[in-house]
Design a protein around this motif. Structure first.
Motif, PDB file in Angstrom:
ATOM      1  N   GLY A   8     -27.365  36.606  19.949  1.00 17.36           N
ATOM      2  CA  GLY A   8     -28.563  36.481  19.131  1.00 17.36           C
ATOM      3  C   GLY A   8     -29.556  37.614  19.242  1.00 17.36           C
ATOM      4  N   GLY A   9     -29.295  38.565  20.127  1.00 19.33           N
ATOM      5  CA  GLY A   9     -30.194  39.694  20.245  1.00 19.33           C
ATOM      6  C   GLY A   9     -30.083  40.606  19.035  1.00 19.33           C
ATOM      7  N   LEU A  18     -36.608  35.978  16.629  1.00 18.31           N
ATOM      8  CA  LEU A  18     -35.197  35.956  16.984  1.00 18.31           C
ATOM      9  C   LEU A  18     -34.924  34.669  17.746  1.00 18.31           C
ATOM     10  CD1 LEU A  18     -34.416  39.564  18.317  1.00 18.31           C
ATOM     11  CD2 LEU A  18     -33.484  38.527  16.248  1.00 18.31           C
ATOM     12  N   ARG A  19     -33.672  34.216  17.676  1.00 18.15           N
ATOM     13  CA  ARG A  19     -33.258  33.039  18.450  1.00 18.15           C
ATOM     14  C   ARG A  19     -32.052  33.427  19.287  1.00 18.15           C
ATOM     15  NH1 ARG A  19     -29.978  27.847  17.195  1.00 18.15           N
ATOM     16  NH2 ARG A  19     -31.017  26.223  18.425  1.00 18.15           N
ATOM     17  N   LEU A  20     -32.234  33.373  20.602  1.00 22.47           N
ATOM     18  CA  LEU A  20     -31.156  33.663  21.525  1.00 22.47           C
ATOM     19  C   LEU A  20     -30.421  32.375  21.884  1.00 22.47           C
ATOM     20  CD1 LEU A  20     -32.884  36.138  24.010  1.00 22.47           C
ATOM     21  CD2 LEU A  20     -31.805  36.609  21.799  1.00 22.47           C
ATOM     22  N   SER A  21     -29.108  32.516  22.073  1.00 23.08           N
ATOM     23  CA  SER A  21     -28.290  31.380  22.493  1.00 23.08           C
ATOM     24  C   SER A  21     -27.530  31.762  23.744  1.00 23.08           C
ATOM     25  CB  SER A  21     -27.293  31.000  21.398  1.00 23.08           C
ATOM     26  OG  SER A  21     -27.948  30.610  20.215  1.00 23.08           O
ATOM     27  N   CYS A  22     -27.284  30.774  24.585  1.00 23.57           N
ATOM     28  CA  CYS A  22     -26.484  30.967  25.790  1.00 23.57           C
ATOM     29  C   CYS A  22     -25.555  29.771  25.914  1.00 23.57           C
ATOM     30  CB  CYS A  22     -27.371  31.077  27.022  1.00 23.57           C
ATOM     31  SG  CYS A  22     -26.460  31.068  28.585  1.00 23.57           S
ATOM     32  N   THR A  23     -24.270  30.064  25.964  1.00 24.53           N
ATOM     33  CA  THR A  23     -23.280  29.004  26.093  1.00 24.53           C
ATOM     34  C   THR A  23     -22.579  29.129  27.439  1.00 24.53           C
ATOM     35  OG1 THR A  23     -22.923  28.984  23.715  1.00 24.53           O
ATOM     36  CG2 THR A  23     -21.244  27.951  25.081  1.00 24.53           C
ATOM     37  N   ALA A  24     -22.502  28.011  28.147  1.00 31.49           N
ATOM     38  CA  ALA A  24     -21.860  27.984  29.453  1.00 31.49           C
ATOM     39  C   ALA A  24     -20.457  27.409  29.328  1.00 31.49           C
ATOM     40  CB  ALA A  24     -22.674  27.144  30.426  1.00 31.49           C
ATOM     41  N   SER A  25     -19.537  27.978  30.089  1.00 33.13           N
ATOM     42  CA  SER A  25     -18.176  27.462  30.132  1.00 33.13           C
ATOM     43  C   SER A  25     -17.655  27.556  31.552  1.00 33.13           C
ATOM     44  CB  SER A  25     -17.266  28.237  29.175  1.00 33.13           C
ATOM     45  OG  SER A  25     -17.211  29.604  29.551  1.00 33.13           O
ATOM     46  N   GLY A  26     -16.526  26.945  31.781  1.00 30.88           N
ATOM     47  CA  GLY A  26     -15.980  26.916  33.123  1.00 30.88           C
ATOM     48  C   GLY A  26     -16.432  25.661  33.833  1.00 30.88           C
ATOM     49  N   THR A  91     -39.432  44.015  24.213  1.00 33.07           N
ATOM     50  CA  THR A  91     -38.171  44.742  24.231  1.00 33.07           C
ATOM     51  C   THR A  91     -37.572  44.744  25.625  1.00 33.07           C
ATOM     52  OG1 THR A  91     -38.781  46.174  22.384  1.00 33.07           O
ATOM     53  CG2 THR A  91     -37.106  47.007  23.907  1.00 33.07           C
ATOM     54  N   ALA A  92     -36.337  44.279  25.733  1.00 34.59           N
ATOM     55  CA  ALA A  92     -35.671  44.165  27.028  1.00 34.59           C
ATOM     56  C   ALA A  92     -34.259  43.640  26.813  1.00 34.59           C
ATOM     57  CB  ALA A  92     -36.437  43.213  27.954  1.00 34.59           C
ATOM     58  N   VAL A  93     -33.482  43.673  27.879  1.00 35.10           N
ATOM     59  CA  VAL A  93     -32.225  42.927  27.905  1.00 35.10           C
ATOM     60  C   VAL A  93     -32.552  41.527  28.421  1.00 35.10           C
ATOM     61  CG1 VAL A  93     -29.902  42.756  28.843  1.00 35.10           C
ATOM     62  CG2 VAL A  93     -30.873  45.013  28.304  1.00 35.10           C
ATOM     63  N   TYR A  94     -32.131  40.533  27.687  1.00 28.35           N
ATOM     64  CA  TYR A  94     -32.411  39.145  28.038  1.00 28.35           C
ATOM     65  C   TYR A  94     -31.176  38.515  28.657  1.00 28.35           C
ATOM     66  CZ  TYR A  94     -36.920  39.229  25.734  1.00 28.35           C
ATOM     67  OH  TYR A  94     -38.237  39.512  25.402  1.00 28.35           O
ATOM     68  N   GLY A 105     -26.084  39.535  29.391  1.00 26.67           N
ATOM     69  CA  GLY A 105     -27.305  40.018  28.759  1.00 26.67           C
ATOM     70  C   GLY A 105     -27.131  40.341  27.292  1.00 26.67           C
ATOM     71  N   THR A 106     -28.230  40.230  26.556  1.00 24.40           N
ATOM     72  CA  THR A 106     -28.246  40.603  25.150  1.00 24.40           C
ATOM     73  C   THR A 106     -29.523  41.408  24.889  1.00 24.40           C
ATOM     74  OG1 THR A 106     -28.073  39.755  22.870  1.00 24.40           O
ATOM     75  CG2 THR A 106     -29.371  38.439  24.399  1.00 24.40           C
ATOM     76  N   GLN A 107     -29.368  42.512  24.161  1.00 24.85           N
ATOM     77  CA  GLN A 107     -30.490  43.429  23.938  1.00 24.85           C
ATOM     78  C   GLN A 107     -31.401  42.913  22.827  1.00 24.85           C
ATOM     79  OE1 GLN A 107     -31.274  46.584  25.481  1.00 24.85           O
ATOM     80  NE2 GLN A 107     -33.168  46.277  24.325  1.00 24.85           N
ATOM     81  N   VAL A 108     -32.679  42.908  23.111  1.00 24.68           N
ATOM     82  CA  VAL A 108     -33.704  42.614  22.113  1.00 24.68           C
ATOM     83  C   VAL A 108     -34.602  43.836  22.002  1.00 24.68           C
ATOM     84  CG1 VAL A 108     -35.733  41.216  21.559  1.00 24.68           C
ATOM     85  CG2 VAL A 108     -33.665  40.127  22.479  1.00 24.68           C
ATOM     86  N   THR A 109     -34.720  44.371  20.797  1.00 29.97           N
ATOM     87  CA  THR A 109     -35.564  45.535  20.558  1.00 29.97           C
ATOM     88  C   THR A 109     -36.568  45.191  19.467  1.00 29.97           C
ATOM     89  OG1 THR A 109     -33.758  47.027  21.159  1.00 29.97           O
ATOM     90  CG2 THR A 109     -35.626  47.971  19.959  1.00 29.97           C
TER      91      THR A 109
END
Length: 112
Positions: A8-9, A18-26, A91-94, A105-109
């Motif tokens: 989503g970055g 912006l809308r960031l998503s994080c999916t967990a697995s394992g 602005t950062a890596v989230y 991480g995902t880049q947001v600028t």
């Protein structure tokens, strides 16, 4: 082991969203607190937001309060970060975190 994958970055103008998503697995644990951190170039990684496993309790860094909203869907092992009124200083890596695990991480600028 838990794998966390962010998405989503991107590049957005100041004032945008912006809308960031994080999916967990394992080996996932829906009762874990999950959070978002960010790291800007030349700076330490810093806390952004966190949410309890129930989704009832949230916390935010002062710098994002009122602009960012964290939420989760435990059935999907997912956590989200809705970011509004973005500023160039966002602005950062989230990074997504479910201690002790981190995503890549995902880049947001945010352009001014």
């Amino acid at each position: 082991q838990v794998q966390l994958v962010e998405s989503g970055g991107g590049l957005v103008q100041a004032g945008g969203s912006l809308r960031l998503s994080c999916t967990a697995s394992g080996r996932t644990f829906s009762w874990n607190t999950m959070g978002w951190f960010r790291q800007a170039p030349g700076k330490e990684r810093e806390f952004v937001a966190a949410i309890s496993w129930t989704g009832v309790t949230t916390s935010y860094a002062d710098s994002v309060k009122g602009r960012f909203t964290i939420s989760r869907d435990s059935a999907k092992n997912a956590v989200y970060l809705q970011m509004n009124s973005l500023k160039p200083e966002d602005t950062a890596v989230y990074y997504c975190n479910s201690s002790p695990f981190w995503g890549q991480g995902t880049q947001v600028t945010v352009s001014s």
